[in-house]
Enzyme design. Structure first.
Site, mmCIF file in Angstrom:
data_model
loop_
_atom_site.group_PDB
_atom_site.id
_atom_site.type_symbol
_atom_site.label_atom_id
_atom_site.label_comp_id
_atom_site.label_asym_id
_atom_site.label_seq_id
_atom_site.Cartn_x
_atom_site.Cartn_y
_atom_site.Cartn_z
ATOM 1 C CG ASP A 268 -5.674 9.889 4.176
ATOM 2 O OD1 ASP A 268 -6.442 10.639 3.075
ATOM 3 O OD2 ASP A 268 -5.129 9.167 3.946
ATOM 4 C CG MET B 146 2.222 3.590 6.210
ATOM 5 S SD MET B 146 1.010 3.199 7.529
ATOM 6 C CE MET B 146 1.344 1.196 7.333
ATOM 7 N N GLY C 31 0.760 -1.282 0.063
ATOM 8 C CA GLY C 31 0.022 0.201 -0.155
ATOM 9 C C GLY C 31 0.764 1.300 0.091
ATOM 10 C CE LYS D 290 -4.064 -1.230 9.268
ATOM 11 N NZ LYS D 290 -4.493 -0.958 7.704
ATOM 12 C CB VAL E 106 -1.477 -4.128 4.772
ATOM 13 C CG1 VAL E 106 -2.494 -4.562 5.883
ATOM 14 C CG2 VAL E 106 -1.108 -2.750 4.914
#
Length: 521
Positions: free
Chosen positions: A145, A26, A24, A44, A29
Site C-alpha cells: 500500500d 483504518m 482514518g 493506531k 490515530v
C-alpha cells in the site's frame, strides 16, 4: 477500544492522549505520551468492525508484528509493539511530527522556494523513500500500500515509510521473490488492502505480487510529487499520465519539470510488466542519488544508512517494548544481548540496571563485564558507577549525566538530580532530553522523594523481651520486607498493602531471599 478518547484521557494507565489525529481509513490515530518512557508515540486503533472473528484479530496482530520485526532504520517508521486494549489490538509506533507526504503535496510546502529548491527536495524525499522500501524488502516484506499518505516526514526532513500491513485483514505468503538472505525464498505479502490510484497492474488484477509491485506504486507516488496531485483514477494508467505530463508540462509554475533521467527511471518503474521494472529499490535509490548530484551540482548529503539489526540500539528498544508488555524476563535477556553487542551502550546500561535494581536482581548480571558470583543485589550505587564516562566523548558525557539524573530522581535524591540537570541546561539549553526532565522536576511532576507512609512491624516476643530492634531486610524497590520472628520462622510483608503476606516456619532466614514481586526463593 470502547469509544473514542479525547485529549487528556489516560488509556490503560500508561498513555496520555495528547492529540486525536482524526478518523482514518483504518480507525482512530492518537498522539499519546507514554507516561513511563516520557516519549510520544502514535497509537493506531483499528475499527472493532474489522474483526468479525478472533481469527481476524489474530491475523491483524501477526501482520502488525511483521512491522515490528523490521527493526530500526532511519527511513522506516519504527513500530514498537501491538497491545490489545478493550479487546482491540492497538499498534504503538514512532510518532513523526512533520505530517505525511500527501499533506506536503496538497499544501504545496513540498514545492516551496522555487523550482530548483523544490526539485532538490523531491529528489531527497524520493531517495529516502526508496531506501525505506529497500529495507523492508531486504527483510522479506512487501508493503503493498505504497502511497504518499504512508510516507511521513520528520521536522528535519527525514522520510519514514509507515503502516506496513495495517490496511489489511488477511495475509498470504507469495513465492517467486527472494526472501532475506536467500534466493527463491518467500516474501510475506498482506492481502485485501490497496489504494486503486497507486496499485500496480498485477495488484489491480488480483495477480501474484512481489517487490516490483511496490516499485510500481513508488513510481506513481514520485509522479504525484511532480504533478502536484492525482490526475488519474487507477494505478495502471499512471504510465499514460506520465507521458501526458511530460508532453504538456506542469500546470502550476511552482512545480518543477521532470528531469529527463528521472522521467526515464519513472517510465521503467511504471512498466506494465513487472520484469521490465527495476529489480530493487536500492538500484532506484542509487540512480536518484546520481541525478541529485547532476541537477544540483552537490553530492547527495545523506549517507547510505547501515541496518541496525542485532545492534545494541535495536535490542535496547526491543527490550523496552517487552518490558512494557509485562514480559520482564524476556526484556532482561534482550538487555543482556544489547550489552553483549556494546558493553558501553549507556541507554541499555541504564534500562537494564534500573530493571534489575527494581527487581532486586543480583549484581553479577548488571553488565557483561560486571562483578560475578556475589549475592549482593543491584543498587543505585552500582548503576551510577556503571553510567559514568571518562569525559572524552562530549555526547556520551551529556547522555551519562542525563541518565544519572534519572537515577537520582528514582532514589529520591532530587537535590543532586536538580544540580545535574541545571548544569546540563546551561550547556544544552535546547536539548529536549535535558529540558523535559528539568521542567518535570521544577513543576513537581518528578516528585520530591518524600516518604509515602510508614508501617510499624510487630516485634517478636524475643525481640521485645531483649529490647532488640526487629531484624528486617527489604527488597531493592522497598515494596517487600522479610523479617526474622524466631530462630527458624520468617515473615514476608507486603509493604505496598501494609499487610503480612505469608509466614515461613521451620526455615533458616539466611536461606531465604524475597524477590521484587514478593516471591520467595
Amino acid at each position: 477500544m470502547t469509544g473514542a478518547r479525547s485529549a487528556g484521557d489516560v488509556i490503560d494507565g500508561r498513555y496520555e492522549v495528547l492529540r486525536v489525529h482524526g478518523d482514518g481509513a483504518m480507525g482512530l490515530v492518537y498522539r499519546v505520551r507514554h507516561l513511563r518512557w516520557g516519549t510520544d508515540l502514535a497509537m493506531k486503533c483499528p475499527r472493532p468492525g474489522l474483526f468479525a472473528t478472533a481469527a481476524d484479530r489474530d491475523r491483524f496482530v501477526a501482520e502488525a508484528e511483521t512491522w515490528v520485526s523490521l527493526g530500526l532504520h532511519p527511513n522506516v517508521c519504527g513500530c514498537h509493539y501491538v497491545r490489545v486494549i478493550d479487546g482491540v489490538p492497538c499498534v504503538f509506533a514512532e510518532y513523526v511530527a512533520g505530517g505525511s507526504l500527501k499533506e506536503r503535496i496538497a499544501d504545496r510546502s513540498l514545492h516551496e522556494g522555487g523550482a530548483a529548491a523544490a526539485l532538490a527536495r523531491i529528489l531527497d524525499v524520493a531517495v529516502q523513500f526508496a531506501r525505506g522500501l529497500e529495507h523492508a524488502h531486504a527483510h522479506g516484506l512487501v508493503h503493498q500500500d505504497v502511497k504518499p499518505a504512508n510516507v511521513l516526514l520528520d521536522t528535519d526532513g527525514t522520510v519514514k515509510v509507515t503502516d506496513f500491513g495495517l490496511a489489511r485483514t488477511g495475509g498470504a505468503t507469495v513465492s517467486g521473490a527472494p526472501g532475506r538472505g536467500s534466493a527463491g525464498g518467500t516474501v510475506l505479502v498482506p492481502t485485501g488492502g490497496l489504494t486503486p490510484a497507486y496499485a500496480s497492474p498485477e495488484q489491480s488484477a488480483g495477480g501474484p505480487l512481489g517487490r516490483r509491485s511496490d516499485v510500481y506504486s513508488f513510481g506513481v507516488s514520485v509522479l504525484e510529487m511532480f504533478t502536484g496531485g492525482v490526475g488519474w483514477m487507477a494505478g495502471p494508467v499512471a504510465g499514460a499520465a506520465l507521458e501526458s505530463h511530460l508532453a504538456d508540462g506542469p500546470d502550476d509554475p511552482a512545480l518543477p519539470a521532470v528531469p529527463p533521467d528521472v522521467a526515464a527511471l519513472l517510465a521503467r518503474c511504471l512498466a506494465p510488466v513487472p520484469a521490465d521494472r527495476p529489480a530493487t529499490m536500492a538500484r532506484v535509490a542509487d540512480e536518484l542519488t546520481a541525478v541529485y548530484h547532476r541537477v544540483t551540482g552537490r553530492r547527495y548529503p545523506r549517507a547510505i544508512p547501515e541496518p541496525a539489526e542485532l545492534r545494541a540500539d535495536e535490542l535496547n528498544n526491543r527490550a523496552l517494548s517487552l518490558l512494557d508488555l509485562d514480559r520482564a524476563d524476556e526484556a532482561e535477556e534482550a538487555f543482556t544481548a544489547a550489552l553483549a553487542a556494546d558493553p558501553r551502550h549507556l541507554e541499555a546500561l541504564y534500562n537494564s540496571g534500573l530493571l534489575r535494581w527494581r527487581r532486586g536482581s543480583l549484581v553479577g548480571g548488571l553488565a557483561p563485564d560486571g562483578p560475578e558470583g556475589g549475592r549482593e543485589p543491584v543498587t543505585d550505587s552500582h548503576l551510577l558507577a556503571r553510567l559514568r564516562t571518562d569525559g572524552t566523548d562530549a555526547d556520551a558525557d551529556r547522555q551519562s549525566r542525563v541518565l544519572r539524573a534519572h537515577v537520582h530522581l528514582e532514589r529520591g535524591d532530587t537535590r543532586t538530580a536538580r544540580q545535574l540537570l541545571e548544569e546540563l541546561e546551561r550547556e544544552h539549553p535546547h536539548d529536549p532530553e535535558v529540558r523535559g526532565p528539568a521542567e518535570a522536576l521544577r513543576s513537581g511532576r518528578a516528585g520530591e522523594g518524600s516518604c509515602a507512609g510508614s508501617l510499624e512491624l510487630p516485634w517478636s516476643h524475643e525481640e521485645e523481651s531483649r529490647h532488640l530492634r526487629p531484624s528486617v531486610r527489604l527488597t531493592a524497590d522497598s515494596l517487600w520486607a522479610m523479617r526474622k520472628v524466631g530462630r527458624f520462622d520468617v515473615q514476608v510483608w507486603d509493604l505496598g498493602r501494609s499487610r503480612l503476606a505469608l509466614t515461613l516456619t521451620d526455615t533458616e532466614p539466611d536461606a531465604v531471599d524475597v524477590t521484587a514481586d514478593g516471591r520467595t526463593v
